[in-house]
Design an enzyme around this catalytic site. Structure first.
Site, mmCIF file in Angstrom:
data_model
loop_
_atom_site.group_PDB
_atom_site.id
_atom_site.type_symbol
_atom_site.label_atom_id
_atom_site.label_comp_id
_atom_site.label_asym_id
_atom_site.label_seq_id
_atom_site.Cartn_x
_atom_site.Cartn_y
_atom_site.Cartn_z
ATOM 1 N N HIS A 12 7.719 11.999 8.213
ATOM 2 C CA HIS A 12 6.942 12.356 6.977
ATOM 3 C C HIS A 12 5.264 12.424 7.509
ATOM 4 O O HIS A 12 5.035 11.770 8.506
ATOM 5 C CB HIS A 12 7.061 11.002 6.090
ATOM 6 N N GLY B 108 7.248 11.976 -4.330
ATOM 7 C CA GLY B 108 6.680 10.826 -3.938
ATOM 8 C C GLY B 108 6.375 9.965 -5.387
ATOM 9 O O GLY B 108 7.225 9.522 -5.911
ATOM 10 N N GLY B 109 5.021 9.970 -5.647
ATOM 11 C CA GLY B 109 4.513 9.494 -6.932
ATOM 12 C C GLY B 109 5.507 9.339 -8.090
ATOM 13 O O GLY B 109 5.843 8.364 -8.653
ATOM 14 N N GLU C 204 2.757 11.037 6.423
ATOM 15 C CA GLU C 204 2.042 9.907 6.682
ATOM 16 C C GLU C 204 2.463 9.094 7.636
ATOM 17 O O GLU C 204 1.551 8.273 8.457
ATOM 18 C CB GLU C 204 2.313 8.995 5.509
ATOM 19 N N SER D 287 3.259 16.853 -5.012
ATOM 20 C CA SER D 287 2.860 16.663 -6.262
ATOM 21 C C SER D 287 3.965 17.341 -7.176
ATOM 22 O O SER D 287 3.612 17.919 -8.282
ATOM 23 C CB SER D 287 1.465 16.918 -6.459
ATOM 24 N N GLY E 253 0.395 13.732 -2.862
ATOM 25 C CA GLY E 253 -0.265 12.497 -3.488
ATOM 26 C C GLY E 253 -1.593 12.996 -4.046
ATOM 27 O O GLY E 253 -2.427 11.980 -4.539
ATOM 28 N N ASN F 23 10.839 9.663 -2.746
ATOM 29 C CA ASN F 23 10.415 8.849 -1.649
ATOM 30 C C ASN F 23 9.465 7.724 -2.235
ATOM 31 O O ASN F 23 8.278 7.964 -2.695
ATOM 32 C CB ASN F 23 9.512 9.617 -0.803
ATOM 33 N N TRP F 24 9.995 6.403 -2.303
ATOM 34 C CA TRP F 24 9.320 5.298 -2.867
ATOM 35 C C TRP F 24 8.084 4.890 -1.884
ATOM 36 O O TRP F 24 7.204 4.132 -2.548
ATOM 37 C CB TRP F 24 10.196 4.388 -3.313
ATOM 38 N N LYS F 25 8.015 5.446 -0.755
ATOM 39 C CA LYS F 25 6.842 4.798 0.238
ATOM 40 C C LYS F 25 6.877 3.352 0.193
ATOM 41 O O LYS F 25 8.006 2.795 0.100
ATOM 42 C CB LYS F 25 5.677 5.376 -0.295
ATOM 43 N N GLU G 13 6.399 20.070 3.084
ATOM 44 C CA GLU G 13 5.411 19.566 2.471
ATOM 45 C C GLU G 13 3.968 19.935 2.972
ATOM 46 O O GLU G 13 3.375 19.049 4.002
ATOM 47 C CB GLU G 13 5.628 17.859 2.571
#
Ligand code: PEP
Length: 250
Positions: free
Chosen positions: A94, A233-234, A96, A212, A172, A9-11, A166
């Protein structure tokens, strides 16, 4: 036997030229994996990503969509639009989006139904906050979110949904759930699916862990009995790191 699905997930990261070089580098590194490799990219990268992923085993996903087909919804993108440009997966709900863009269990449910109706594969996110975990209500929160997300679906459609567990406190933050806790939460979600849609459906539904995940912990998490890969993600922003996650079983 359920397949492992590993989705990045590149956000809100990566310009089109960065997406193109990333996909060229990644495709070489993951060409021999039996795991499903997905990149959920920003809308502005979709066109170039789909083109560059052609002929590779990388599938392209979006990070959100609207539940209506078209109309006066400034700034929104429909499931039909995603499908038309070659998108195969879409993240729905998600944390966010729930936190910053007022997504609710109801909108998640509408989006899920719409995605399935056009043949997109939804990755629906559920997870508890740190406060909820400390209060001991994790199971209740994640099973209720699951129930509401899937409400009104037939078992045959539930099988097509990917659920991403999640824990919000792990997203993150560098904090990862222990593999035992993550597996336990995923089992609770699977149990809820079994109660509502039958054991056969529950045995088939893919449930990922997200929060993470990195190359250093992917193997221990993904080898657990109920965890069917991850939403990353990251660590999905660097081709080398992400390929090592995808290739965790090599
Ligand atoms: C995510 O955004 O879904 C996620 C799990 O992020 P990270 O891997 O950075 O915690």
């Amino acid at each position: 036997m359920r397949r492992k699905v590993i989705a990045g997930n590149w956000k809100m990261n990566m310009l089109p030229n960065e997406a193109i070089s990333f996909i060229q580098e990644l495709s070489e590194k993951v060409k021999d994996t039996e795991n499903e490799v997905v990149l959920c990219v920003p809308y502005t990268d979709i066109f170039y990503s789909v083109l560059n992923a052609q002929g590779t085993n990388i599938k392209i996903g979006a990070q959100n969509m609207h539940w209506e087909e078209k109309g006066a919804y400034t700034g929104e993108v429909s499931a039909e639009m995603l499908k038309a440009v070659g998108v195969e997966y879409v993240i729905i709900g998600h944390s966010e989006r729930r936190q910053y863009f007022a997504e609710t269990d109801e909108t998640v449910n509408k989006k899920l139904k719409k995605a399935l109706s056009v043949g997109l594969k939804p990755i629906v996110c559920v997870g508890e906050t740190l406060e909820q975990r400390e209060q001991g209500v994790t199971a209740k929160i994640i099973t209720t979110q699951t129930e509401k997300a899937l409400d009104g679906l037939e078992p045959a459609d539930v099988e097509k949904v990917i659920i991403a567990y999640e824990p919000i406190w792990a997203i993150g933050t560098g904090k990862t759930a222990t593999r035992e806790d993550a597996n336990e939460a995923v089992k609770q979600i699977r149990q809820k699916v079994a109660e509502k849609y039958g054991q056969e459906t529950a045995d088939r539904v893919i449930i990922q862990y997200g929060g993470s995940v990195k190359a250093a912990n992917a193997k221990e998490l993904f080898e657990m009995s109920d965890i069917d890969g991850g939403l990353v993600g990251g660590a999905s922003l660097k081709a080398e790191e992400f390929s090592n996650i995808v290739n965790y079983n090599k």
